[in-house]
Motif scaffolding. Structure first.
Motif, PDB file in Angstrom:
ATOM      1  N   ILE A   1      13.833 -10.034   5.163  1.00 23.30           N
ATOM      2  CA  ILE A   1      15.215 -10.439   4.916  1.00 23.30           C
ATOM      3  C   ILE A   1      15.519 -10.635   3.412  1.00 23.30           C
ATOM      4  CG2 ILE A   1      15.032 -12.986   5.337  1.00 23.30           C
ATOM      5  CD1 ILE A   1      17.531 -10.867   7.217  1.00 23.30           C
ATOM      6  N   GLY A   2      15.066  -9.653   2.625  1.00 28.69           N
ATOM      7  CA  GLY A   2      15.397  -9.644   1.203  1.00 28.69           C
ATOM      8  C   GLY A   2      14.433 -10.401   0.303  1.00 28.69           C
ATOM      9  N   CYS A   3      13.453 -11.129   0.875  1.00 32.29           N
ATOM     10  CA  CYS A   3      12.474 -11.854   0.028  1.00 32.29           C
ATOM     11  C   CYS A   3      11.512 -10.852  -0.605  1.00 32.29           C
ATOM     12  CB  CYS A   3      11.654 -12.829   0.859  1.00 32.29           C
ATOM     13  SG  CYS A   3      12.648 -14.139   1.527  1.00 32.29           S
ATOM     14  N   ARG A   4      10.816 -11.303  -1.641  1.00 29.70           N
ATOM     15  CA  ARG A   4       9.841 -10.432  -2.291  1.00 29.70           C
ATOM     16  C   ARG A   4       8.490 -10.541  -1.591  1.00 29.70           C
ATOM     17  NH1 ARG A   4      11.777  -7.350  -5.862  1.00 29.70           N
ATOM     18  NH2 ARG A   4       9.915  -6.103  -5.645  1.00 29.70           N
ATOM     19  N   GLY A   5       7.711  -9.483  -1.647  1.00 33.72           N
ATOM     20  CA  GLY A   5       6.377  -9.510  -1.059  1.00 33.72           C
ATOM     21  C   GLY A   5       5.559  -8.344  -1.569  1.00 33.72           C
ATOM     22  N   SER A   6       4.242  -8.414  -1.360  1.00 32.54           N
ATOM     23  CA  SER A   6       3.363  -7.339  -1.829  1.00 32.54           C
ATOM     24  C   SER A   6       2.339  -7.015  -0.754  1.00 32.54           C
ATOM     25  CB  SER A   6       2.609  -7.789  -3.082  1.00 32.54           C
ATOM     26  OG  SER A   6       3.504  -8.255  -4.047  1.00 32.54           O
ATOM     27  N   SER A   7       1.820  -5.802  -0.853  1.00 37.65           N
ATOM     28  CA  SER A   7       0.770  -5.423   0.090  1.00 37.65           C
ATOM     29  C   SER A   7      -0.336  -4.685  -0.649  1.00 37.65           C
ATOM     30  CB  SER A   7       1.343  -4.521   1.182  1.00 37.65           C
ATOM     31  OG  SER A   7       1.736  -3.287   0.632  1.00 37.65           O
ATOM     32  N   LEU A   8      -1.530  -4.802  -0.086  1.00 36.77           N
ATOM     33  CA  LEU A   8      -2.687  -4.108  -0.665  1.00 36.77           C
ATOM     34  C   LEU A   8      -3.470  -3.439   0.453  1.00 36.77           C
ATOM     35  CD1 LEU A   8      -4.573  -3.555  -3.123  1.00 36.77           C
ATOM     36  CD2 LEU A   8      -5.827  -5.619  -2.459  1.00 36.77           C
ATOM     37  N   LEU A   9      -3.684  -2.143   0.290  1.00 38.54           N
ATOM     38  CA  LEU A   9      -4.493  -1.390   1.244  1.00 38.54           C
ATOM     39  C   LEU A   9      -5.833  -1.124   0.581  1.00 38.54           C
ATOM     40  CD1 LEU A   9      -4.793   0.434   3.795  1.00 38.54           C
ATOM     41  CD2 LEU A   9      -3.659   2.243   2.499  1.00 38.54           C
ATOM     42  N   ILE A  10      -6.922  -1.519   1.239  1.00 44.06           N
ATOM     43  CA  ILE A  10      -8.247  -1.304   0.648  1.00 44.06           C
ATOM     44  C   ILE A  10      -8.883  -0.079   1.309  1.00 44.06           C
ATOM     45  CG2 ILE A  10     -10.534  -2.332   0.252  1.00 44.06           C
ATOM     46  CD1 ILE A  10      -9.202  -5.076   0.230  1.00 44.06           C
ATOM     47  N   LEU A  11      -9.152   0.923   0.504  1.00 43.72           N
ATOM     48  CA  LEU A  11      -9.742   2.164   1.030  1.00 43.72           C
ATOM     49  C   LEU A  11     -11.062   2.450   0.336  1.00 43.72           C
ATOM     50  CD1 LEU A  11      -6.654   4.602   0.997  1.00 43.72           C
ATOM     51  CD2 LEU A  11      -7.604   3.403   2.986  1.00 43.72           C
ATOM     52  N   ALA A  12     -11.931   3.178   1.020  1.00 44.72           N
ATOM     53  CA  ALA A  12     -13.162   3.663   0.381  1.00 44.72           C
ATOM     54  C   ALA A  12     -12.799   4.905  -0.424  1.00 44.72           C
ATOM     55  CB  ALA A  12     -14.191   4.004   1.451  1.00 44.72           C
ATOM     56  N   PRO A  13     -13.607   5.252  -1.421  1.00 44.74           N
ATOM     57  CA  PRO A  13     -13.306   6.474  -2.190  1.00 44.74           C
ATOM     58  C   PRO A  13     -13.140   7.696  -1.295  1.00 44.74           C
ATOM     59  CG  PRO A  13     -15.018   5.213  -3.276  1.00 44.74           C
ATOM     60  CD  PRO A  13     -14.759   4.522  -1.967  1.00 44.74           C
ATOM     61  N   SER A  14     -13.949   7.773  -0.232  1.00 43.86           N
ATOM     62  CA  SER A  14     -13.851   8.938   0.661  1.00 43.86           C
ATOM     63  C   SER A  14     -12.553   8.936   1.466  1.00 43.86           C
ATOM     64  CB  SER A  14     -15.041   8.951   1.624  1.00 43.86           C
ATOM     65  OG  SER A  14     -15.051   7.762   2.383  1.00 43.86           O
TER      66      SER A  14
END
Ligand code: ATP
Length: 695
Positions: A498-511
């Motif tokens: 609803i318009g608030c700020r937020g962040s996301s992080l996806l952790i992946l392996a190099p492969s």
């Protein structure tokens, strides 16, 4: 499949001709599924480098919180920073993301609602202007039309259907009696979402006390639910499985007066194999009432929903906030066509993401995953203020493992149940966990606690991915990559609502780096955070410092020092995991669960997520295990007799069976959950996690 010695030898033979032959020491660390000849890329990825070096056993000290030096036992710690695959440059395609406007300038007054309903919206809910989806949907629904509604996560879809339902029911000429039974039925995929929707409906009904809402969601004794049904529920909110159970076993449930059917998170309801339940429910409704309004809603209406729309909607209006060309004056013919015909896959699979959501990805070699996750949690929740974080894992076992491990290592003694903590453990950290193998009372308590809390870290499965409106969540971490773009959208959608700020992080392996392209093909843009930047937080905390011996000069806080500190952190995890046979076996089971879940990625993602790409020894480190376990059983489920509820799914692969079982245990009606968990426990034995928060 067992990693037998024979297979290990065969794999070794394969590599003896290669200049990159794995050393004898690592025989049991060979890649999975050795039957397939590894490609050059895989060979490099999996067997790159020479002997996995270990620190020679030595004693070292770390400073404790109080500045004291504490000697740690001499333990060999494999080098975290050697023999890792190279981290590729991320050439991420920059795509133009779909955008939706959250709010409109229009107020609820313009809808012609009952004045008490308006005053409840403005004074109880404290809302003034409508969101885009509310502005588009409410008038259409008040006109009596069926609708298929798509708008981004956290855009107010719940009120978009609740307001018209309450407005229409309070206006009925013959006043609703409790004993009339349900006039509206709302189906949602999870129990927490059922509770949340019930809460919203209850608030809206404040001035209309004669209309009674109720929730059926499992976890409660069937008898008491039956009693509530007998007394009468006018707006009934339920998970599908639980409702089917009551349809089959309760004489007190009548649908003759149903005027509204709402399927919230409609695509999820299908994903979970609830299709049969939905058919049972639709048949029960159709048998008793012919005319009603039907609504399907989700942030991601995928192909399957077209099928659901065909069987459940009548001449619907398709509302998509994304679709700028949407026109309320749609002719019936055009609307029907819009819904019935599959859109192009591009249109269908491009989803809007809140503009206020910053999405990130980081590439982390398997060995470093655990320390990297811990460093990120510490960075945000220990060194920054008012951070509230959700971490998604692929299975209940993984949630339990990481929850217990963090509880015993990252918390200070005030909150931690055990003494083997990190010297710099923090009392500012609060860990909670939520998954489908927990008892309902505990699930509800955790949901409420995290909901009302200003800070904290919630470790969870996808049971928390859909629909949950948890205020002030600042970070979403995906430690296990999601199995579809839709799931990605819903997980990150727990923030920036609803318009608030937020962040996301996806952790992946190099492969797994190619996954970023797969996201881009769905118009999902992620920017990279370098692993080194995440680990650099360790420089801020002298609790991770290795004691300098003799005249050794202390390093400047360069990469070398960061690596040493990361190793100290890893050693804390390894110490805990290796503190007893029981904890070692517990970590192995968690590793096994990881591999099983990894094997269930859908076919279209198999080229990115394939067990063959995993390096068992390296992955083991991310479970605090110093060596790769031998004879790890990763596909024992092939031998298991599956106990599926869906005959249609039985034709599919064993991996899909396992996935379905996992999902059903996450989202079950609740009645059979205990039995299933018990049964699984028996069958899997080794899969069960300690019920206590620590072995
Ligand atoms: N008009 C409005 N003004 C202010 N806040 C609103 C308004 N409508 C809804 N909200 C709030 O926005 C939040 C998100 O709403 P809601 O949970 O209905 O979103 P959603 O679209 O269903 O999300 P998801 O797709 O994740 O299920 C809730 O806290 C709700 O109270």
């Amino acid at each position: 499949m067992m990693f037998s010695n024979q297979q290990a030898k065969a794999t070794k033979r394969k590599h003896q001709g290669s200049s990159e032959a794995p050393p004898a020491k690592r025989r049991h660390e060979t890649a999975f599924l050795p039957a397939k000849k590894p490609s050059v890329k895989e060979t490099q990825r999996t067997f790159k480098g020479n002997t996995q070096k270990t620190f020679s056993p030595k004693k070292y000290s770390v400073s404790t919180g109080g500045g004291k030096q504490e000697e740690r036992p001499c333990i060999k710690t494999s080098s975290l920073f050697k023999n890792n695959p190279e981290i590729p440059e991320l050439h991420r395609p920059v795509v133009k993301q779909e955008r939706e406007q959250v709010f409109t300038p229009e107020s609820f007054h313009e809808l012609g609602l009952h004045p008490h309903l308006i005053s409840t919206i403005t004074t109880v809910l404290k809302m003034s202007s409508m969101t885009s989806v509310q502005k588009q949907s409410i008038p259409v629904l008040l006109e009596g039309r069926d609708a298929l509604v798509r708008s981004q996560t956290g855009s107010g879809k719940t009120l978009a259907y609740c307001i018209p339902v309450v407005q229409s029911l309070q206006a009925l000429k013959s006043k609703i009696q409790r004993s009339d039974g349900p006039y509206a039925l709302v189906l949602v995929p999870t129990r927490e979402l059922a509770l949340q929707s019930f809460d919203t409906v209850q608030k809206l009904l404040k001035p209309f006390t004669w209309i009674v809402p109720g929730v059926l969601m499992g976890g409660e004794k069937r008898k008491s639910e039956k009693a509530r049904l007998r007394k009468g529920i006018n707006i009934l909110i339920s998970t599908p499985g639980r409702l089917v159970d009551h349809i089959k076993s309760t004489k007190n449930i009548r649908f003759s007066r149903i005027q509204w059917l709402v399927l919230d998170e409609a695509d999820r309801i299908l994903d979970l194999g609830f299709e049969k339940d939905i058919t049972v429910i639709l048949n029960a409704l159709n048998a008793e009432c012919q005319k009603r309004q039907n609504i399907l809603l989700s942030a991601t209406l995928t192909e399957g929903v077209t099928r659901l729309a065909d069987i459940s909607l009548h001449n619907p209006v398709s509302i998509s906030v994304l679709d700028k060309s949407h026109d309320h004056s749609n002719t019936e013919g055009r609307v029907a066509r819009e819904v019935a015909l599959p859109q192009t896959s591009n249109e269908r699979d491009s989803f809007a993401i809140p503009e206020s959501l910053d999405q990130h990805v980081t590439l982390v070699p398997s060995k470093l995953r655990l320390v990297c996750l811990a460093a990120f949690v510490l960075q945000k929740c220990k060194f920054e203020k008012d951070q509230k974080m959700i971490i998604f894992f692929s299975s209940c076992e993984l949630v339990e493992f990481h929850y217990t491990l963090f509880l015993h290592t990252l918390l200070s003694s005030s909150g931690a149940p055990a003494s083997r903590q990190l010297p710099s453990a923090s009392s500012r950290l609060k860990f909670l966990r939520l998954h489908g193998n927990m008892k309902q009372e505990e699930r509800t308590a955790v949901f409420q606690e995290f909901s009302h809390s200003k800070t904290g870290v919630l470790l969870c499965t996808d049971v928390a991915a859909r629909g949950l409106d948890l205020p002030r969540v600042t970070w979403i971490i995906q430690y296990s990559a999601p199995s579809s773009p839709a799931e990605y959208i819903h997980r990150i959608g727990r923030t920036a609502r609803i318009g608030c700020r937020g962040s996301s992080l996806l952790i992946l392996a190099p492969s797994e780096a190619e996954y970023v392209n797969s996201l881009a093909s769905h118009k999902i843009n992620v920017s990279e955070i370098k692993m080194a930047d995440i680990l650099s937080v360790l420089a801020r905390d002298d609790g991770f410092k290795r004691k300098q011996r003799g005249n050794q000069k202390s390093h400047a806080l360069g990469p070398q020092e960061i690596q040493e500190r990361a190793t100290v952190l890893q050693t804390v995890f390894e110490d805990y995991v290796h503190s007893s046979k029981r904890t070692v076996s517990w970590a192995k089971k968690a590793l096994q669960s990881f591999i099983r879940a990894y094997a269930t990625y859908p076919r279209e993602l198999k080229h990115i997520f394939h067990v063959r790409s995993l390096h068992l020894g390296h992955v083991a480190k991310s479970f605090g295990l110093r060596d790769a376990p031998r004879n790890l059983c990763v596909t024992s489920m092939k031998k298991r007799k599956t106990n599926l509820r869906r005959p249609d799914l039985q034709k599919k692969t064993q991996n899909k069976h396992y996935l379905t079982e996992v999902l059903l245990s996450e989202y079950s009606s609740g009645l059979e959950a205990g039995a299933r968990v018990r049964k699984q426990g028996k069958q899997e034995g080794q899969q069960s996690v300690p019920s206590e928060p620590g072995p």
